[in-house]
Design a protein around this motif. Structure first.
Motif, PDB file in Angstrom:
ATOM      1  N   THR A 119       0.832  -1.202   0.000  1.00 37.68           N
ATOM      2  CA  THR A 119       0.000   0.000   0.000  1.00 37.68           C
ATOM      3  C   THR A 119       0.867   1.253   0.000  1.00 37.68           C
ATOM      4  N   ALA A 120       1.940   1.237   0.791  1.00 38.43           N
ATOM      5  CA  ALA A 120       2.829   2.398   0.858  1.00 38.43           C
ATOM      6  C   ALA A 120       3.555   2.626  -0.466  1.00 38.43           C
ATOM      7  N   GLN A 121       4.011   1.550  -1.092  1.00 41.02           N
ATOM      8  CA  GLN A 121       4.686   1.696  -2.381  1.00 41.02           C
ATOM      9  C   GLN A 121       3.743   2.268  -3.429  1.00 41.02           C
ATOM     10  N   ASP A 122       2.497   1.818  -3.402  1.00 47.30           N
ATOM     11  CA  ASP A 122       1.495   2.347  -4.328  1.00 47.30           C
ATOM     12  C   ASP A 122       1.239   3.826  -4.041  1.00 47.30           C
ATOM     13  N   PHE A 123       1.151   4.191  -2.755  1.00 46.26           N
ATOM     14  CA  PHE A 123       0.947   5.589  -2.369  1.00 46.26           C
ATOM     15  C   PHE A 123       2.054   6.470  -2.952  1.00 46.26           C
ATOM     16  N   THR A 124       3.304   6.048  -2.792  1.00 48.92           N
ATOM     17  CA  THR A 124       4.429   6.827  -3.315  1.00 48.92           C
ATOM     18  C   THR A 124       4.332   6.966  -4.833  1.00 48.92           C
ATOM     19  N   ALA A 125       3.993   5.883  -5.526  1.00 49.39           N
ATOM     20  CA  ALA A 125       3.848   5.936  -6.988  1.00 49.39           C
ATOM     21  C   ALA A 125       2.730   6.903  -7.382  1.00 49.39           C
ATOM     22  N   GLN A 126       1.656   6.916  -6.615  1.00 44.42           N
ATOM     23  CA  GLN A 126       0.536   7.816  -6.910  1.00 44.42           C
ATOM     24  C   GLN A 126       0.936   9.282  -6.749  1.00 44.42           C
ATOM     25  N   THR A 127       1.726   9.588  -5.719  1.00 47.38           N
ATOM     26  CA  THR A 127       2.154  10.975  -5.537  1.00 47.38           C
ATOM     27  C   THR A 127       3.033  11.415  -6.705  1.00 47.38           C
ATOM     28  N   ARG A 128       3.825  10.513  -7.241  1.00 46.47           N
ATOM     29  CA  ARG A 128       4.660  10.869  -8.392  1.00 46.47           C
ATOM     30  C   ARG A 128       3.822  11.151  -9.627  1.00 46.47           C
ATOM     31  N   LEU A 129       2.769  10.369  -9.800  1.00 46.53           N
ATOM     32  CA  LEU A 129       1.853  10.631 -10.919  1.00 46.53           C
ATOM     33  C   LEU A 129       1.186  11.992 -10.763  1.00 46.53           C
ATOM     34  N   LEU A 130       0.749  12.296  -9.556  1.00 49.18           N
ATOM     35  CA  LEU A 130       0.111  13.589  -9.322  1.00 49.18           C
ATOM     36  C   LEU A 130       1.084  14.737  -9.569  1.00 49.18           C
ATOM     37  N   ALA A 131       2.328  14.574  -9.118  1.00 55.67           N
ATOM     38  CA  ALA A 131       3.328  15.639  -9.260  1.00 55.67           C
ATOM     39  C   ALA A 131       3.609  15.978 -10.721  1.00 55.67           C
ATOM     40  N   GLU A 132       3.437  15.003 -11.598  1.00 57.16           N
ATOM     41  CA  GLU A 132       3.686  15.234 -13.027  1.00 57.16           C
ATOM     42  C   GLU A 132       2.599  16.088 -13.677  1.00 57.16           C
ATOM     43  N   ASN A 133       1.456  16.225 -13.004  1.00 55.74           N
ATOM     44  CA  ASN A 133       0.297  16.845 -13.644  1.00 55.74           C
ATOM     45  C   ASN A 133      -0.250  18.042 -12.891  1.00 55.74           C
ATOM     46  N   VAL A 134       0.584  18.704 -12.088  1.00 62.09           N
ATOM     47  CA  VAL A 134       0.137  19.874 -11.334  1.00 62.09           C
ATOM     48  C   VAL A 134       1.033  21.054 -11.647  1.00 62.09           C
ATOM     49  N   ASP A 135       0.635  22.210 -11.161  1.00 64.43           N
ATOM     50  CA  ASP A 135       1.462  23.408 -11.261  1.00 64.43           C
ATOM     51  C   ASP A 135       2.835  23.114 -10.652  1.00 64.43           C
ATOM     52  N   PRO A 136       3.921  23.458 -11.352  1.00 63.95           N
ATOM     53  CA  PRO A 136       5.270  23.145 -10.850  1.00 63.95           C
ATOM     54  C   PRO A 136       5.535  23.618  -9.428  1.00 63.95           C
ATOM     55  N   LYS A 137       4.848  24.657  -8.957  1.00 64.67           N
ATOM     56  CA  LYS A 137       5.107  25.158  -7.610  1.00 64.67           C
ATOM     57  C   LYS A 137       4.703  24.158  -6.533  1.00 64.67           C
ATOM     58  N   TYR A 138       3.858  23.164  -6.880  1.00 64.67           N
ATOM     59  CA  TYR A 138       3.417  22.167  -5.907  1.00 64.67           C
ATOM     60  C   TYR A 138       4.244  20.876  -5.946  1.00 64.67           C
ATOM     61  N   ARG A 139       5.062  20.713  -6.986  1.00 64.37           N
ATOM     62  CA  ARG A 139       5.684  19.402  -7.233  1.00 64.37           C
ATOM     63  C   ARG A 139       6.580  18.926  -6.099  1.00 64.37           C
ATOM     64  N   ASP A 140       7.448  19.794  -5.606  1.00 63.99           N
ATOM     65  CA  ASP A 140       8.384  19.356  -4.560  1.00 63.99           C
ATOM     66  C   ASP A 140       7.637  18.912  -3.302  1.00 63.99           C
ATOM     67  N   ASP A 141       6.597  19.654  -2.922  1.00 62.19           N
ATOM     68  CA  ASP A 141       5.826  19.283  -1.732  1.00 62.19           C
ATOM     69  C   ASP A 141       5.119  17.945  -1.917  1.00 62.19           C
ATOM     70  N   ILE A 142       4.598  17.704  -3.115  1.00 59.36           N
ATOM     71  CA  ILE A 142       3.898  16.438  -3.377  1.00 59.36           C
ATOM     72  C   ILE A 142       4.876  15.273  -3.377  1.00 59.36           C
ATOM     73  N   LEU A 143       6.034  15.462  -4.000  1.00 56.42           N
ATOM     74  CA  LEU A 143       7.038  14.398  -4.015  1.00 56.42           C
ATOM     75  C   LEU A 143       7.544  14.115  -2.599  1.00 56.42           C
ATOM     76  N   ARG A 144       7.674  15.154  -1.802  1.00 54.48           N
ATOM     77  CA  ARG A 144       8.094  14.948  -0.414  1.00 54.48           C
ATOM     78  C   ARG A 144       7.039  14.158   0.348  1.00 54.48           C
ATOM     79  N   ALA A 145       5.768  14.468   0.101  1.00 54.88           N
ATOM     80  CA  ALA A 145       4.692  13.736   0.773  1.00 54.88           C
ATOM     81  C   ALA A 145       4.778  12.242   0.479  1.00 54.88           C
ATOM     82  N   GLY A 146       5.248  11.899  -0.715  1.00 57.78           N
ATOM     83  CA  GLY A 146       5.338  10.492  -1.107  1.00 57.78           C
ATOM     84  C   GLY A 146       6.428   9.710  -0.417  1.00 57.78           C
ATOM     85  N   THR A 147       7.323  10.388   0.302  1.00 55.34           N
ATOM     86  CA  THR A 147       8.397   9.703   1.027  1.00 55.34           C
ATOM     87  C   THR A 147       8.390  10.016   2.521  1.00 55.34           C
ATOM     88  N   ASN A 148       7.494  10.896   2.947  1.00 51.58           N
ATOM     89  CA  ASN A 148       7.375  11.264   4.357  1.00 51.58           C
ATOM     90  C   ASN A 148       5.945  10.991   4.788  1.00 51.58           C
TER      91      ASN A 148
END
Length: 292
Positions: free
Chosen positions: A21-50
């Motif tokens: 479940t956690a691995q899937d969660f991290t993969a999902q955050t990466r998918l989301l980060a690819e499709n949002v305003d660049p200003k949100y990307r770092d925070d979303i990617l961080r959420a996927g590992t924290n």
């Protein structure tokens, strides 16, 4: 009849469910980060590992898992009570109704076993960049898992607060899992034991703090990035002494911060302290379950 301890298969399947479940969660955050305003990307990617990955397994007297015959129906019933006891404007295991965000049934393989589960909204389908992201699964085999990024990582623009976790969100996260476990267990026959697994990621450099500005006196920052623990207890404890169960599960993680001086988790973690931390949300729908 003397009950058996949870078998290795039950505990192993719970751990595998958390990892998957956690691995899937991290993969999902990466998918989301690819499709949002660049200003949100770092925070979303961080959420996927924290994030915290917490789960429970319901076990019968013979040490095997208790099946959940209709996960969707059970969770809809449980959600009604979760709204009363573990809702802060959002909540764990929350079933949404919009078609692309509503719970879906899926299958996968865990520890070589084919399993079916109900999953909550996938992160990439969210319509809101919020303070945290979460993803949950309820397995028909009798395992429930919730993964959530740290709400304490939310920052206003220009906020330079050091990395930390607060007792409030630690307790609410654990409470949300235990409340769901008790409410679900009451719906099923034959539950005699509960296995909890906690898996906290992205901890290195964090301190324990009351909020963004006040750290807990005497505490340092964590050197390790990861903390995991299994805790087994009788169903009767969760059913009849909810606060003691919460205390038993929360203390090992609070003790990881190694606080000294006036703050001692063993002494501090009273019913009154928990209720005080819950009240910080400003919601009257975050509260301890009553004992039967």
């Amino acid at each position: 009849m003397r009950q058996s301890k949870p078998g290795e298969q039950a505990i192993g399947l719970l751990r595998a469910a958390l990892d998957d479940t956690a691995q899937d969660f991290t993969a999902q955050t990466r998918l989301l980060a690819e499709n949002v305003d660049p200003k949100y990307r770092d925070d979303i990617l961080r959420a996927g590992t924290n994030y915290s990955s917490l789960g429970y397994a319901l076990v019968g007297g013979d040490g095997t898992l208790i099946e959940i015959p209709n996960a969707r129906a059970l969770n809809e019933r449980v959600a009604i009570e979760m709204h009363r006891y573990a809702n802060y404007g959002w909540g764990s295991f929350l079933p949404l109704n919009v078609p692309e965000r509503a719970p879906q049934v899926r299958t996968s393989t865990l520890a070589g076993e084919e399993v079916t589960y109900l999953e909550g909204m996938r992160v990439e389908n969210t319509s809101l960049i919020s303070s945290a992201f979460d993803y949950w699964r309820i397995y028909e085999r009798g395992i429930c898992v919730s993964v959530e990024s740290y709400r304490d990582d939310w920052r206003r623009e220009g906020d330079a607060a050091p990395p930390h976790l607060t007792p409030m969100w630690i307790l609410i996260t654990i409470h949300s899992l235990l409340a769901h476990a008790r409410l679900a267990g009451q719906e099923l026959l034959g539950v005699t034991q509960v296995v909890i697994r906690m898996d906290w990621h992205g901890l290195k450099g964090r301190m324990l703090a009351w909020d963004h500005f006040r750290h807990v006196a005497g505490g340092g920052t964590l050197a390790d990035d990861h903390f995991a623990k299994n805790i087994v207890f009788d169903w009767a404890l969760l059913r009849d002494n909810y606060f003691e169960t919460l205390r038993r599960v929360a203390l090992p993680f609070l003790q990881v911060f190694g606080n000294a001086g006036w703050f001692n988790p063993d002494d501090w973690l009273t019913r009154e302290a928990v209720e005080r931390e819950f009240s910080r949300t400003g919601a009257n729908t975050v509260k301890l379950l009553e004992d039967d």
